[in-house]
Motif scaffolding. Structure first.
Motif, PDB file in Angstrom:
ATOM      1  N   LEU A  48      31.018 -13.936  25.556  1.00 23.81           N
ATOM      2  CA  LEU A  48      32.243 -13.229  25.177  1.00 23.81           C
ATOM      3  C   LEU A  48      33.265 -14.174  24.572  1.00 23.81           C
ATOM      4  CD1 LEU A  48      31.309 -12.177  28.320  1.00 23.81           C
ATOM      5  CD2 LEU A  48      32.736 -10.263  27.497  1.00 23.81           C
ATOM      6  N   ALA A  49      34.065 -13.597  23.660  1.00 24.65           N
ATOM      7  CA  ALA A  49      35.204 -14.298  23.058  1.00 24.65           C
ATOM      8  C   ALA A  49      36.425 -13.402  23.208  1.00 24.65           C
ATOM      9  CB  ALA A  49      34.940 -14.606  21.587  1.00 24.65           C
ATOM     10  N   ALA A  50      37.550 -13.983  23.616  1.00 25.77           N
ATOM     11  CA  ALA A  50      38.759 -13.197  23.870  1.00 25.77           C
ATOM     12  C   ALA A  50      39.942 -13.790  23.123  1.00 25.77           C
ATOM     13  CB  ALA A  50      39.058 -13.140  25.369  1.00 25.77           C
ATOM     14  N   GLN A  51      40.890 -12.914  22.798  1.00 26.23           N
ATOM     15  CA  GLN A  51      42.099 -13.301  22.067  1.00 26.23           C
ATOM     16  C   GLN A  51      43.316 -12.861  22.872  1.00 26.23           C
ATOM     17  OE1 GLN A  51      41.303 -14.860  19.272  1.00 26.23           O
ATOM     18  NE2 GLN A  51      43.330 -15.415  18.557  1.00 26.23           N
ATOM     19  N   ARG A  52      44.372 -13.681  22.846  1.00 26.42           N
ATOM     20  CA  ARG A  52      45.587 -13.348  23.580  1.00 26.42           C
ATOM     21  C   ARG A  52      46.566 -12.551  22.721  1.00 26.42           C
ATOM     22  NH1 ARG A  52      44.321 -18.567  25.749  1.00 26.42           N
ATOM     23  NH2 ARG A  52      43.769 -18.330  27.966  1.00 26.42           N
ATOM     24  N   SER A  53      46.051 -11.932  21.693  1.00 21.86           N
ATOM     25  CA  SER A  53      46.829 -11.030  20.844  1.00 21.86           C
ATOM     26  C   SER A  53      45.861  -9.976  20.319  1.00 21.86           C
ATOM     27  CB  SER A  53      47.478 -11.789  19.685  1.00 21.86           C
ATOM     28  OG  SER A  53      46.504 -12.412  18.887  1.00 21.86           O
ATOM     29  N   PRO A  54      46.355  -8.788  19.953  1.00 26.45           N
ATOM     30  CA  PRO A  54      45.451  -7.748  19.426  1.00 26.45           C
ATOM     31  C   PRO A  54      44.679  -8.266  18.219  1.00 26.45           C
ATOM     32  CG  PRO A  54      47.609  -6.819  19.910  1.00 26.45           C
ATOM     33  CD  PRO A  54      47.752  -8.297  20.055  1.00 26.45           C
ATOM     34  N   ARG A  55      43.393  -7.935  18.166  1.00 29.78           N
ATOM     35  CA  ARG A  55      42.553  -8.427  17.069  1.00 29.78           C
ATOM     36  C   ARG A  55      41.364  -7.502  16.902  1.00 29.78           C
ATOM     37  NH1 ARG A  55      39.477 -14.344  16.956  1.00 29.78           N
ATOM     38  NH2 ARG A  55      37.995 -13.882  15.261  1.00 29.78           N
ATOM     39  N   ARG A  56      41.079  -7.201  15.666  1.00 32.22           N
ATOM     40  CA  ARG A  56      39.888  -6.403  15.377  1.00 32.22           C
ATOM     41  C   ARG A  56      38.812  -7.347  14.850  1.00 32.22           C
ATOM     42  NH1 ARG A  56      38.664  -1.190  14.836  1.00 32.22           N
ATOM     43  NH2 ARG A  56      36.927  -0.600  13.476  1.00 32.22           N
ATOM     44  N   PHE A  57      37.731  -7.447  15.577  1.00 30.44           N
ATOM     45  CA  PHE A  57      36.644  -8.324  15.177  1.00 30.44           C
ATOM     46  C   PHE A  57      35.824  -7.662  14.070  1.00 30.44           C
ATOM     47  CE2 PHE A  57      37.660  -9.660  19.466  1.00 30.44           C
ATOM     48  CZ  PHE A  57      37.660 -11.036  19.360  1.00 30.44           C
ATOM     49  N   SER A  58      35.520  -8.437  13.035  1.00 32.79           N
ATOM     50  CA  SER A  58      34.778  -7.901  11.902  1.00 32.79           C
ATOM     51  C   SER A  58      33.298  -7.775  12.246  1.00 32.79           C
ATOM     52  CB  SER A  58      34.940  -8.815  10.693  1.00 32.79           C
ATOM     53  OG  SER A  58      34.279 -10.052  10.918  1.00 32.79           O
ATOM     54  N   HIS A  59      32.597  -7.008  11.392  1.00 36.03           N
ATOM     55  CA  HIS A  59      31.156  -6.850  11.592  1.00 36.03           C
ATOM     56  C   HIS A  59      30.439  -8.190  11.513  1.00 36.03           C
ATOM     57  CE1 HIS A  59      27.138  -5.082  11.341  1.00 36.03           C
ATOM     58  NE2 HIS A  59      26.918  -5.842  10.274  1.00 36.03           N
ATOM     59  N   ASP A  60      30.897  -9.034  10.565  1.00 39.42           N
ATOM     60  CA  ASP A  60      30.270 -10.350  10.433  1.00 39.42           C
ATOM     61  C   ASP A  60      30.468 -11.188  11.689  1.00 39.42           C
ATOM     62  OD1 ASP A  60      29.377  -9.730   7.927  1.00 39.42           O
ATOM     63  OD2 ASP A  60      31.031 -10.733   6.870  1.00 39.42           O
ATOM     64  N   GLU A  61      31.666 -11.098  12.292  1.00 38.88           N
ATOM     65  CA  GLU A  61      31.923 -11.863  13.513  1.00 38.88           C
ATOM     66  C   GLU A  61      31.053 -11.377  14.662  1.00 38.88           C
ATOM     67  OE1 GLU A  61      36.557 -13.287  12.995  1.00 38.88           O
ATOM     68  OE2 GLU A  61      36.156 -11.219  13.613  1.00 38.88           O
ATOM     69  N   VAL A  62      30.879 -10.030  14.744  1.00 34.44           N
ATOM     70  CA  VAL A  62      30.008  -9.484  15.787  1.00 34.44           C
ATOM     71  C   VAL A  62      28.580  -9.974  15.578  1.00 34.44           C
ATOM     72  CG1 VAL A  62      29.051  -7.372  16.783  1.00 34.44           C
ATOM     73  CG2 VAL A  62      31.475  -7.461  16.121  1.00 34.44           C
ATOM     74  N   ALA A  63      28.121  -9.926  14.323  1.00 29.46           N
ATOM     75  CA  ALA A  63      26.759 -10.365  14.040  1.00 29.46           C
ATOM     76  C   ALA A  63      26.577 -11.856  14.321  1.00 29.46           C
ATOM     77  CB  ALA A  63      26.420 -10.057  12.579  1.00 29.46           C
ATOM     78  N   LEU A  64      27.606 -12.636  13.989  1.00 22.40           N
ATOM     79  CA  LEU A  64      27.528 -14.068  14.218  1.00 22.40           C
ATOM     80  C   LEU A  64      27.413 -14.388  15.704  1.00 22.40           C
ATOM     81  CD1 LEU A  64      27.681 -16.929  13.027  1.00 22.40           C
ATOM     82  CD2 LEU A  64      30.171 -16.781  13.229  1.00 22.40           C
ATOM     83  N   LEU A  65      28.265 -13.758  16.511  1.00 18.64           N
ATOM     84  CA  LEU A  65      28.218 -14.014  17.952  1.00 18.64           C
ATOM     85  C   LEU A  65      26.922 -13.484  18.544  1.00 18.64           C
ATOM     86  CD1 LEU A  65      29.941 -15.285  20.183  1.00 18.64           C
ATOM     87  CD2 LEU A  65      30.798 -13.004  20.718  1.00 18.64           C
TER      88      LEU A  65
END
Length: 615
Positions: free
Chosen positions: A191-208
């Motif tokens: 898992l990866a978390a952000q301390r501010s609202p963030r929409r993860f892109s499809h590429d980021e999901v695929a990368l992780l």
């Protein structure tokens, strides 16, 4: 210069301004509207192509990072090291505030956080979640990626009070999780978390997700490695030779990793010696080409017995292999040379009772290579800094009034404040190359946030302080101990400002000249300690002598002028009579008691303390 087309700008990976500048240039030249419109259309196409190329490069960068990650992970054997590497790389690739890895606990039927990176509270790493609760449990239960832009406001999964409180304390808002799947079974989540609202892109999901797939394989490899190691230990008697070979490989890998860590962290030669001593066992010395000890681990520096290593060092230099010699004590000494080309930088010596195998010799040789790299890097950095500091010192001493503001600013870059009180030390070294003394003085100056350099045959040190004599003695001791040289030091100060430092340098230089003229090598002295000899032997001009006399006899002269007395004549007679009150009285036609009374009116005059009178 010929105008570059948009295609050429794309080929050069030029910034956006370069493309728009091409259009602005055409507008300034008032080209035909049709041509201008064509350029605008080409610009639009070029910017779209540039955007696609940028995305492609980003994708290539991500794939390259993923490939490197896979290589790194499969090379690591320790499970905790594997997990830490996974989380750290995931956080880096996604530029997230927090990364963590969870594993399923089959015995308890829940999941727990095993490794965290970027956590700010002690409670978060200790969380345990039932399967199906929170983002973590949901990812493990469904075996599919999931992300939320705002964790606490998302009600599409089960919330638990203690988990939400911990997430709130961490400031977590956005979370992305992917499952770790092995042979169709979910063994955990990344898992990866952000301390501010963030929409993860499809590429980021695929990368992780891709990283999670590699991570699962790496975990399995690490587990299998541990099981294999356990099996090998159980079969120790039957597979002694195999086990010994495996241990040698592990030893080499451990040494390689530790030496690489020292190198990457910019460690010291002593750190390399500590790694070699820890891996191979025994005592380690690192010697410079002259045989002086640079570092010693597990041994007294005086025990190095460098003279007994001459043949082994020569052999190692000639063959490029680890040399061997037996010390007078019967201890085996192994020698590896650290060099850059034909330049002999240092010698690494290992002393121990047992003989070295080939794998151990390679470890020692690798240690020598890392030593050479560290010394070359340290030499480059030191030479650059010493050169710049020496140039600044030359400017301060040669032309302090030319641009004092610039001198102060240049000094501040090296954390030196020229307006603070400084002492000036000028040293003459005998029996050693002056450049070695200058290099050591430069290190001392760097430690004290001062300046150092060479002026002719002398080493000059300007450092913050209030006690020039004490600092001069410390400098002489350091130089004498490190270089085995005769060190004579003239000192002056404290003083402040470029002009004051320049004047103090002249005074310290005079003191050194007087010490050498008086045949007092190895001494440390200031102007006060040398008295009038400083002016008689150093070639001082008339103004400096007048200033000294005024400082010394000024109060007596003023007293005579104000009172009409003869204190100066009495003092002169007293010195001429060899300190005899009666003799002085005969010369000035006065009684001995009168001479005594006159002496009471002047510091150090007749009738005072005899030791002070003869000073």
């Amino acid at each position: 210069m010929a105008r570059r087309s948009f295609v050429e700008l794309l080929d050069e990976e030029a910034p956006p301004d370069a493309f728009y500048e091409r259009l602005r240039l055409a507008e300034r030249e008032r080209v035909q509207p049709v041509e201008l419109e064509r350029l605008r259309e080409e610009l639009a196409v070029a910017m779209r192509v540039r955007s696609k190329m940028a995305r492609q490069r980003q994708r290539e960068s991500e794939l390259r990072a993923l490939y490197e990650t896979a290589n790194d992970l499969t090379a690591i054997r320790d499970v905790d090291a594997v997990l830490s590497a996974i989380v750290r790389r995931a956080r880096q690739l996604l530029s997230s505030d927090l990364g963590y890895l969870s594993l399923v606990d089959p015995e308890r039927g829940d999941c727990y956080i095993r490794i965290t990176e970027g956590s700010q509270t002690p409670a978060f790493p200790t969380l345990r979640l039932p399967l199906g609760s929170g983002v973590l449990g949901m990812v493990i239960r469904t075996a599919t990626p999931y992300f939320t832009e705002d964790y606490l406001a998302d009600h599409s999964f089960v919330h638990l009070g203690h988990v939400d409180r911990s997430a709130g304390d961490e400031g977590i808002r956005a979370v992305l999780g992917v499952p770790l799947v092995l042979n169709g079974e979910v063994i955990g989540a990344l898992l990866a978390a952000q301390r501010s609202p963030r929409r993860f892109s499809h590429d980021e999901v695929a990368l992780l997700e891709s990283l999670g797939a590699h991570a699962a394989i790496a975990l399995e490899n690490a587990r299998l490695f541990e099981e294999t190691s356990a099996a090998l230990h159980e079969l120790n008697d039957a597979n002694a030779e195999v086990r010994a070979h495996s241990q040698s490989l592990e030893l080499a890998a451990s040494a390689h990793d530790r030496l690489a860590q020292v190198l990457l962290e910019g460690g010291r030669v002593a750190d390399v010696a500590a790694v070699i001593a820890g891996v191979l066992g025994g005592r380690v010395w690192v010697l410079d080409p002259a045989g002086l000890v640079l570092a010693a681990v597990g041994a007294d520096a005086a025990e190095s017995a460098a003279s007994t290593l001459e043949s082994a060092v020569a052999d190692a230099l000639h063959t490029g292999r680890v040399g061997e010699v037996v010390a007078d004590s019967g201890e085996l000494r192994y020698v590896a040379v650290a060099r850059a080309g034909s330049d002999h930088l240092a010698t690494v010596v290992l002393g121990r009772g047992a003989r070295l195998g080939e794998a151990d010799r390679r470890v020692l040789d690798r240690g020598a290579v890392v030593t050479a790299l560290l010394l070359m890097f340290q030499r480059s950095v030191a030479e650059a800094e010493h050169r710049v500091r020496g140039e600044l010192l030359d400017d301060v001493l040669s032309a302090p009034h030319r641009d004092p503001g610039t001198l102060r600013e240049r000094a501040r870059r090296y954390r030196a404040d020229l307006d603070a009180p400084h002492v000036v030390l000028v040293a003459r070294l005998e029996g050693v190359d002056r450049h070695r003394g200058a290099a050591l003085a430069a290190r001392l100056a760097s430690e004290r946030h001062g300046l150092a350099g060479l002026r002719g045959d002398d080493v000059v040190l300007v450092i913050p302080g209030q006690e020039p004599l004490a600092d001069g003695r410390r400098l002489a001791e350091r130089l004498r101990g490190a270089l085995a040289a005769v060190v004579t030091v003239g000192v002056a100060g404290p003083t402040a400002g470029p002009a004051g430092i320049a004047v103090a340098f002249q005074e310290a230089e005079q003191c050194l000249a007087v010490l050498l003229a008086l045949d007092r090598p190895g001494d440390v002295a200031d102007g006060a300690g040398l008295g009038v000899a400083r002016f008689l032997l150093s070639g001082a001009d008339r103004s400096e002598v007048d200033q000294f006399l005024h400082h010394t006899l000024g109060p007596v002269l003023e007293y005579d002028a104000r009172r009409g007395t003869q204190l100066v004549a009495t003092l002169d007679a007293w010195f001429a009579a060899g300190g005899s009150l009666a003799g002085a009285g005969e010369r000035v036609h006065a009684h001995a008691n009168t001479v005594r009374q006159r002496g009471g009116r002047g510091a150090g005059a007749p009738g005072g303390d005899r030791r002070r009178r003869r000073a």
